[in-house]
Motif scaffolding. Structure first.
Motif, short mmCIF file in Angstrom:
data_model
loop_
_atom_site.label_atom_id
_atom_site.label_comp_id
_atom_site.label_asym_id
_atom_site.label_seq_id
_atom_site.Cartn_x
_atom_site.Cartn_y
_atom_site.Cartn_z
N LEU A 46 3.24 56.32 -22.61
CA LEU A 46 3.45 56.88 -21.20
C LEU A 46 4.53 57.78 -21.36
O LEU A 46 5.60 57.92 -22.20
N LEU A 47 4.58 58.86 -20.65
CA LEU A 47 5.66 59.81 -20.42
C LEU A 47 6.51 59.64 -19.30
O LEU A 47 5.79 59.66 -17.92
N LEU A 48 7.72 59.33 -19.28
CA LEU A 48 8.42 59.00 -18.05
C LEU A 48 8.45 60.23 -17.21
O LEU A 48 8.31 59.75 -15.82
N ARG A 49 8.31 61.34 -17.47
CA ARG A 49 8.67 62.62 -16.42
C ARG A 49 7.37 62.45 -15.83
O ARG A 49 7.35 63.07 -14.59
N GLN A 50 6.15 61.80 -16.31
CA GLN A 50 4.78 61.90 -15.27
C GLN A 50 4.89 60.73 -14.49
O GLN A 50 4.03 60.67 -13.57
N LEU A 58 6.38 53.12 -24.95
CA LEU A 58 4.94 52.59 -25.31
C LEU A 58 4.96 51.09 -24.85
O LEU A 58 5.78 50.40 -25.24
N LEU A 59 4.07 50.71 -24.36
CA LEU A 59 3.64 49.52 -23.75
C LEU A 59 2.95 48.65 -25.00
O LEU A 59 1.90 49.45 -25.41
N SER A 60 3.12 47.55 -25.26
CA SER A 60 2.37 46.94 -26.27
C SER A 60 2.29 45.39 -25.81
O SER A 60 2.92 44.83 -25.37
N ALA A 61 0.88 44.96 -26.48
CA ALA A 61 0.52 43.62 -26.33
C ALA A 61 0.15 43.08 -27.51
O ALA A 61 -0.65 43.74 -28.34
N VAL A 62 0.58 41.84 -28.12
CA VAL A 62 0.11 41.39 -29.39
C VAL A 62 -0.36 39.86 -28.89
O VAL A 62 0.33 39.09 -28.22
N PHE A 63 -1.50 39.39 -29.60
CA PHE A 63 -2.22 38.16 -29.09
C PHE A 63 -3.13 37.92 -30.10
O PHE A 63 -3.90 38.90 -30.89
N ASP A 64 -3.78 36.71 -29.85
CA ASP A 64 -4.96 36.54 -30.92
C ASP A 64 -6.33 36.50 -30.08
O ASP A 64 -6.47 36.19 -28.92
N ASN A 65 -7.18 37.41 -30.83
CA ASN A 65 -8.31 37.89 -29.93
C ASN A 65 -9.26 36.62 -29.88
O ASN A 65 -10.10 36.61 -28.80
N LEU A 66 -8.90 35.51 -30.58
CA LEU A 66 -9.77 34.42 -30.43
C LEU A 66 -8.94 33.25 -29.75
O LEU A 66 -9.42 32.13 -29.63
N GLY A 67 -7.55 33.57 -29.30
CA GLY A 67 -6.96 32.68 -28.59
C GLY A 67 -6.67 33.05 -27.25
O GLY A 67 -7.80 32.96 -26.27
N LYS A 68 -5.50 33.89 -26.64
CA LYS A 68 -5.63 34.28 -25.43
C LYS A 68 -6.63 35.12 -25.01
O LYS A 68 -6.84 35.36 -23.87
N GLY A 69 -7.29 35.76 -26.02
CA GLY A 69 -8.30 36.80 -25.92
C GLY A 69 -9.56 36.16 -25.74
O GLY A 69 -10.60 36.78 -25.51
N ALA A 70 -9.95 34.88 -26.00
CA ALA A 70 -11.12 34.29 -25.92
C ALA A 70 -11.03 32.60 -25.72
O ALA A 70 -11.06 32.25 -24.64
N SER A 71 -11.16 32.00 -26.87
CA SER A 71 -11.32 30.40 -26.49
C SER A 71 -9.89 29.72 -26.09
O SER A 71 -10.05 28.89 -25.25
N GLY A 72 -8.88 30.39 -26.42
CA GLY A 72 -7.46 29.80 -25.99
C GLY A 72 -7.62 29.87 -24.25
O GLY A 72 -7.31 29.31 -23.51
#
Length: 307
Positions: free
Chosen positions: A215-219, A282-296
């Motif tokens: 993201l650009l804060l000025r926008q 910069l917004l970021s997300a870290v997670f398990d694609n098979l955890g919070k992203g699927a089976s979890g």
């Protein structure tokens, strides 16, 4: 009173196997799976799905729609892990932390659609900021994400781990037609009015995701600051057991993001990185694609539905 009967339809895929593993040994429910010779028998699958209390569909989109349509028992409840129903208004979106009332909606729902892996991170970052007016709903959003190869299903896993593994590239960007099936899901549930730009990639690691949004804060309207963005996310997820927002001082000490950092968990870690000199965030997300992203996430929704 007997324990609820849970039928996993498609338990041999990457998501189904992980759900089965996460539920193994629990005594508060009974697991129903079909023998290998019956898994593709429409009559046997219809019989199984209509005899359970909750069905979890771990199928491609077409078969998931067929499985849902085969339900004639009004008592059967469903969690669909495919993308078939994620923008369907008749299905409850299975992201409990999305809003204050979402957990209750999932708990009482007959039909729940599990979020996609990439949308989980994108919606978690964007929706609270859009709701708060810190990001306009029509803002041009660009999302880049790198997932472990298990996000591509059994075929991609075989490509990296099977006999032909040597041919698998170490890194590959895909979705170059800019028509990835997750994009409408992100647009709808992040409350955007403009289609976001979404570019995914696979790395040569089995599971885990890093998703980023610049993201650009000025926008942004009203002189929004990185501190305001971080505070908004912190307040939105205060008390959320499975979502953590990294404190500003810890973000400043972070030198890299490891997509595998939360593998094997159902956690989602959100950060707001900033360079005040350049007005960039910069917004970021870290997670398990098979955890919070699927089976979890599916098991989390199942627990809500079981009360």
């Amino acid at each position: 009173m007997s324990a609820p009967l849970v039928f996993i339809d498609g338990d041999q895929g990457t998501t189904g196997l992980q759900i089965h593993e996460r539920l193994r040994g629990r005594t508060d429910l009974q697991l129903l799976t079909l023998p290998e010779g019956e898994r593709k028998d429409p009559a046997r699958r219809a019989e199984a799905i209509n005899s359970c209390d909750i069905a979890i569909l771990c199928l491609p989109d077409g078969p998931a729609r067929e499985a849902a349509a085969s339900i004639v028992n009004p008592a059967v409840r469903v969690i669909d892990a495919s993308s078939a129903h994620r923008t369907d208004a008749e299905w409850v979106y299975g992201f409990p932390e999305m809003s204050t009332e979402q957990s209750a909606r999932i708990a009482s729902a007959r039909r729940v659609t599990n979020p996609g892996c990439y949308p989980t991170g994108a919606i978690a970052l964007l929706r609270p900021l859009v709701q708060a007016g810190l990001i306009p709903a029509d803002h041009p959003i660009a999302i880049h994400a790198v997932s472990g190869y298990s996000g591509g299903g059994r075929a991609r896993v075989d490509q990296h781990e099977g006999a032909a593994a040597v041919q698998a590239p170490a890194f590959q960007v895909y979705g170059l037609k800019l028509a990835h099936k997750h994009t409408p899901e992100i647009e709808k549930h992040a409350l955007l009015t403009e289609r976001p730009f979404f570019l995914p990639a696979y790395g040569a690691f089995r599971q885990g995701i890093v998703l980023t949004i610049p993201l650009l804060l000025r926008q942004l309207p009203g002189g929004a600051t990185a501190d305001q963005l971080q505070a908004c996310l912190h307040d939105h997820y205060a008390g959320a057991r499975h979502v953590e927002v990294v404190a500003t001082e810890d973000v400043q000490a972070t030198e890299h993001l490891d997509p595998q950092a939360l593998n094997g968990t159902n956690q989602l870690r959100l950060s707001v990185f900033a360079n005040p000199q350049h007005g960039q965030v910069l917004l970021s997300a870290v997670f398990d694609n098979l955890g919070k992203g699927a089976s979890g996430a599916a098991v989390q929704n199942l627990d809500l539905m079981l009360g």
